[in-house]
Design a protein around this motif. Structure first.
Motif, PDB file in Angstrom:
ATOM      1  N   GLY A 107       0.799  -1.220   0.000  1.00  0.00           N
ATOM      2  CA  GLY A 107       0.000   0.000   0.000  1.00  0.00           C
ATOM      3  C   GLY A 107       0.829   1.266   0.000  1.00  0.00           C
ATOM      4  O   GLY A 107       1.899   1.329   0.609  1.00  0.00           O
ATOM      5  N   LYS A 109      -0.322   3.865   1.378  1.00  0.00           N
ATOM      6  CA  LYS A 109      -0.524   4.440   2.707  1.00  0.00           C
ATOM      7  C   LYS A 109       0.640   4.028   3.610  1.00  0.00           C
ATOM      8  O   LYS A 109       1.254   4.870   4.269  1.00  0.00           O
ATOM      9  CB  LYS A 109      -1.844   3.985   3.326  1.00  0.00           C
ATOM     10  CG  LYS A 109      -2.071   4.594   4.698  1.00  0.00           C
ATOM     11  CD  LYS A 109      -3.165   3.909   5.454  1.00  0.00           C
ATOM     12  CE  LYS A 109      -4.412   4.771   5.508  1.00  0.00           C
ATOM     13  NZ  LYS A 109      -5.443   4.239   6.406  1.00  0.00           N
ATOM     14  N   TYR A 135       0.540  11.810   5.842  1.00  0.00           N
ATOM     15  CA  TYR A 135       1.878  12.428   5.901  1.00  0.00           C
ATOM     16  C   TYR A 135       2.063  13.142   7.241  1.00  0.00           C
ATOM     17  O   TYR A 135       3.096  13.022   7.899  1.00  0.00           O
ATOM     18  CB  TYR A 135       2.088  13.457   4.780  1.00  0.00           C
ATOM     19  CG  TYR A 135       1.560  13.098   3.418  1.00  0.00           C
ATOM     20  CD1 TYR A 135       1.575  11.794   2.948  1.00  0.00           C
ATOM     21  CD2 TYR A 135       1.059  14.091   2.573  1.00  0.00           C
ATOM     22  CE1 TYR A 135       1.100  11.485   1.692  1.00  0.00           C
ATOM     23  CE2 TYR A 135       0.587  13.793   1.309  1.00  0.00           C
ATOM     24  CZ  TYR A 135       0.594  12.493   0.869  1.00  0.00           C
ATOM     25  OH  TYR A 135       0.116  12.208  -0.373  1.00  0.00           O
ATOM     26  N   ASN A 186      -5.302  14.737  -3.583  1.00  0.00           N
ATOM     27  CA  ASN A 186      -6.416  14.366  -2.737  1.00  0.00           C
ATOM     28  C   ASN A 186      -6.336  15.308  -1.553  1.00  0.00           C
ATOM     29  O   ASN A 186      -5.325  15.294  -0.859  1.00  0.00           O
ATOM     30  CB  ASN A 186      -6.265  12.914  -2.265  1.00  0.00           C
ATOM     31  CG  ASN A 186      -7.373  12.497  -1.323  1.00  0.00           C
ATOM     32  OD1 ASN A 186      -8.323  13.229  -1.108  1.00  0.00           O
ATOM     33  ND2 ASN A 186      -7.232  11.314  -0.734  1.00  0.00           N
ATOM     34  N   ASP A 214       3.586  11.722  -4.077  1.00  0.00           N
ATOM     35  CA  ASP A 214       2.506  10.731  -4.055  1.00  0.00           C
ATOM     36  C   ASP A 214       1.699  10.872  -5.345  1.00  0.00           C
ATOM     37  O   ASP A 214       0.991  11.854  -5.541  1.00  0.00           O
ATOM     38  CB  ASP A 214       1.633  10.973  -2.817  1.00  0.00           C
ATOM     39  CG  ASP A 214       0.567   9.895  -2.628  1.00  0.00           C
ATOM     40  OD1 ASP A 214       0.282   9.139  -3.584  1.00  0.00           O
ATOM     41  OD2 ASP A 214       0.013   9.815  -1.512  1.00  0.00           O
ATOM     42  N   ALA A 216      -0.636   8.623  -6.443  1.00  0.00           N
ATOM     43  CA  ALA A 216      -1.665   7.567  -6.358  1.00  0.00           C
ATOM     44  C   ALA A 216      -2.765   7.739  -7.403  1.00  0.00           C
ATOM     45  O   ALA A 216      -3.417   6.768  -7.784  1.00  0.00           O
ATOM     46  CB  ALA A 216      -2.283   7.545  -4.960  1.00  0.00           C
ATOM     47  N   SER A 245       0.189   3.420  -6.582  1.00  0.00           N
ATOM     48  CA  SER A 245      -0.687   2.402  -6.010  1.00  0.00           C
ATOM     49  C   SER A 245      -1.617   1.855  -7.074  1.00  0.00           C
ATOM     50  O   SER A 245      -2.019   2.594  -7.980  1.00  0.00           O
ATOM     51  CB  SER A 245      -1.505   3.027  -4.883  1.00  0.00           C
ATOM     52  OG  SER A 245      -2.477   2.120  -4.426  1.00  0.00           O
ATOM     53  N   SER A 247      -4.457   0.828  -6.134  1.00  0.00           N
ATOM     54  CA  SER A 247      -5.757   0.971  -5.466  1.00  0.00           C
ATOM     55  C   SER A 247      -6.767   1.733  -6.308  1.00  0.00           C
ATOM     56  O   SER A 247      -7.873   1.260  -6.551  1.00  0.00           O
ATOM     57  CB  SER A 247      -5.590   1.695  -4.129  1.00  0.00           C
ATOM     58  OG  SER A 247      -5.035   0.822  -3.164  1.00  0.00           O
ATOM     59  N   LYS A 248      -6.391   2.937  -6.735  1.00  0.00           N
ATOM     60  CA  LYS A 248      -7.348   3.760  -7.467  1.00  0.00           C
ATOM     61  C   LYS A 248      -7.269   3.494  -8.965  1.00  0.00           C
ATOM     62  O   LYS A 248      -8.232   3.684  -9.681  1.00  0.00           O
ATOM     63  CB  LYS A 248      -7.110   5.249  -7.181  1.00  0.00           C
ATOM     64  CG  LYS A 248      -6.877   5.621  -5.709  1.00  0.00           C
ATOM     65  CD  LYS A 248      -8.000   5.214  -4.814  1.00  0.00           C
ATOM     66  CE  LYS A 248      -7.789   5.455  -3.307  1.00  0.00           C
ATOM     67  NZ  LYS A 248      -6.614   6.056  -2.764  1.00  0.00           N
TER      68      LYS A 248
HETATM   69  C1  LIG Z   1      -5.918   6.252  -1.796  1.00  0.00           C
HETATM   70  C2  LIG Z   1      -4.622   6.956  -1.639  1.00  0.00           C
HETATM   71  C3  LIG Z   1      -3.424   6.245  -1.574  1.00  0.00           C
HETATM   72  C4  LIG Z   1      -3.413   4.750  -1.770  1.00  0.00           C
HETATM   73  O1  LIG Z   1      -3.229   4.040  -0.634  1.00  0.00           O
HETATM   74  P1  LIG Z   1      -3.128   2.459  -0.689  1.00  0.00           P
HETATM   75  O2  LIG Z   1      -2.603   2.164   0.661  1.00  0.00           O
HETATM   76  O3  LIG Z   1      -2.195   2.069  -1.779  1.00  0.00           O
HETATM   77  O4  LIG Z   1      -4.520   1.920  -0.910  1.00  0.00           O
HETATM   78  C5  LIG Z   1      -2.230   6.941  -1.430  1.00  0.00           C
HETATM   79  N1  LIG Z   1      -2.219   8.287  -1.392  1.00  0.00           N
HETATM   80  C6  LIG Z   1      -3.346   9.000  -1.488  1.00  0.00           C
HETATM   81  C7  LIG Z   1      -3.264  10.471  -1.507  1.00  0.00           C
HETATM   82  C8  LIG Z   1      -4.582   8.358  -1.597  1.00  0.00           C
HETATM   83  O5  LIG Z   1      -5.704   9.086  -1.654  1.00  0.00           O
END
Ligand SMILES: *Cc1c(COP(=O)(O)O)cnc(C)c1O
Length: 408
Positions: A107, A109, A135, A186, A214, A216, A245, A247-248
């Motif tokens: 991740g 995160k 952070y 974000n 970052d 992401a 990541s 993730s998104k």
């Molecule tokens: C969603 C997100 C992540 C991704 O986190 P993971 O742990 O990989 O799911 C990282 N940075 C930001 C700013 C995010 O919004």
């Protein structure tokens, strides 16, 4: 007597998401008929791309027979994934990154939270406001801040992102050592041009500082002019670590796979002022504290880069971007100013009142849940974040309700 890490006591108890849940529950109790549409959370809603599911299944099957079973893998990730990442995400875009500079993890995160432990507790930290809270909180836990006063921690250099700077922070007035940047951002959805990133890279080079970038939301960038990686900026290999990541970009929020790029030229300095490469330190940390992402998940991540996987991820993200357009258009029609939504799943709206007031208005008048901007930092006050992570049908329904309920 066991004493605790007192720095944890400085952490602002995060009431944001529990406050949201409480208000939604109260609304739901008072309006049992009204269906609530949630556009608040930063989690994806669509299932994994079929190419990833297929590779994931295949990986599980390999674990089921003695001939193809795998135990512990390399902590840094399997070569098949590191090489695919280096080629597709960097080399093909003209960014000079090698496979052994890619560290696969569970991740972004964790990685953005853990990276700070390589650096001195004396390091001067710059963090955007508003931003992803990880952070700041991880630096508080590590003892790099003083007390929390008037909405901010002492000892942190906040980089204000406001309407005046179009949500891309200016260089700090005082000298800093470690700089967190997040683009597409974000929560604001703002992006940074090559010229804007160059200013930060030059600053870091001139000040022996390091940028933690970052990215992401990189996969949401559609504007051809915008850089996807900080390594598209000349000189960044010496002064930037990048976090990515799946993730998104591929719906891996529940599957868990990400990676961090640490170029071999990145340096920090020891007490005597001698250069120390960061790559071996992060490698050491990763190998000591992490035991690798599961084999089937790494195969699923590899499939993101197959021809089918690329097309499916693009379609997935196009869907969210189209939702973001619908949200932006509706807010414009209602007379609100906003940024984001073009190269990002987030729309950042100036509510013309305090964040929670605007949150309550949307909930009570239309049954729509957003996120109050103040939860991301003091500069977020007055704003709300609406997320495009939902079905198109729900987004359309939510915007119709808003237009109906909030006509000025
Ligand atoms: C969603 C997100 C992540 C991704 O986190 P993971 O742990 O990989 O799911 C990282 N940075 C930001 C700013 C995010 O919004």
């Amino acid at each position: 007597m066991l004493t605790i890490n007192e720095h944890y006591l400085k952490l602002q108890a995060s009431y944001l998401f529990s406050d949201i849940a409480k208000r939604v529950a109260a609304f739901q109790a008072a309006n049992p008929e009204q269906e609530v549409i949630k556009l608040g959370i930063g989690d994806v809603t669509n299932p994994l791309p079929p190419a990833c599911v297929e590779a994931f299944h295949k990986g599980v099957d390999e674990m089921a027979t003695a001939a193809s079973f795998r135990g512990y893998g390399p902590e840094q990730g399997y070569d098949f994934l590191r090489e695919t990442i280096a080629k597709n995400d960097f080399q093909d875009r003209g960014a000079d990154i090698a496979a052994d500079e890619v560290f696969v993890s569970d991740g972004a995160k964790c990685d953005t939270g853990n990276i700070q432990e390589l650096f001195s507790t004396e390091a001067k930290i710059a963090i955007p406001d508003p931003v992803y809270p990880v952070y700041l909180d991880t630096n508080v836990m590590a003892g790099r801040t003083g007390a929390f006063k008037d909405g901010r921690f002492e000892g942190i250099v906040y980089l204000d992102s406001t309407k005046e700077n179009n949500f891309v922070p200016d260089l700090p007035k005082e000298q800093v050592d470690l700089i967190y940047l997040c683009f597409p951002n974000n929560p604001t959805g703002s992006t940074a041009t090559k010229e804007q990133l160059k200013v930060w890279v030059d600053y870091a080079r001139d000040n022996k500082a390091l940028i933690l970038f970052d990215a992401a939301y990189e996969a949401f960038i559609r504007d051809e002019e915008l850089p996807h990686s900080i390594y598209e900026i000349e000189g960044a290999r010496e002064v930037a670590i990048e976090f990515r990541s799946f993730s998104k970009s591929a719906g891996f929020t529940g599957t868990r796979c990400a990676y961090t790029v640490v170029p071999k030229e990145c340096m920090a300095y020891d007490a005597a002022g001698n250069k120390q490469a960061i790559h071996p330190l992060w490698n050491r940390r990763h190998c000591t504290k992490f035991n690798g992402v599961s084999y089937p998940v790494q195969r699923a991540a590899e499939a993101v880069y197959s021809e089918a996987g690329k097309a499916q991820c693009t379609a997935l993200i196009d869907g969210y971007l189209s939702n973001a357009k619908i949200i932006g258009k509706a807010m414009s029609e209602l007379g609100y100013e906003y940024v984001g939504g073009d190269n990002s799943p987030y729309v950042w709206i100036d509510g013309g009142q305090d964040s929670w007031g605007f949150f309550d208005l949307l909930l009570n008048k239309a049954g729509v849940v957003c996120t109050p901007g103040a939860g991301f930092g003091t500069c977020g006050e007055g704003y709300i974040r609406i997320s495009a992570f939902n079905s198109e049908a729900n987004v359309i329904k939510a915007m119709e309700r808003l237009k109906e309920a909030m006509k000025k």
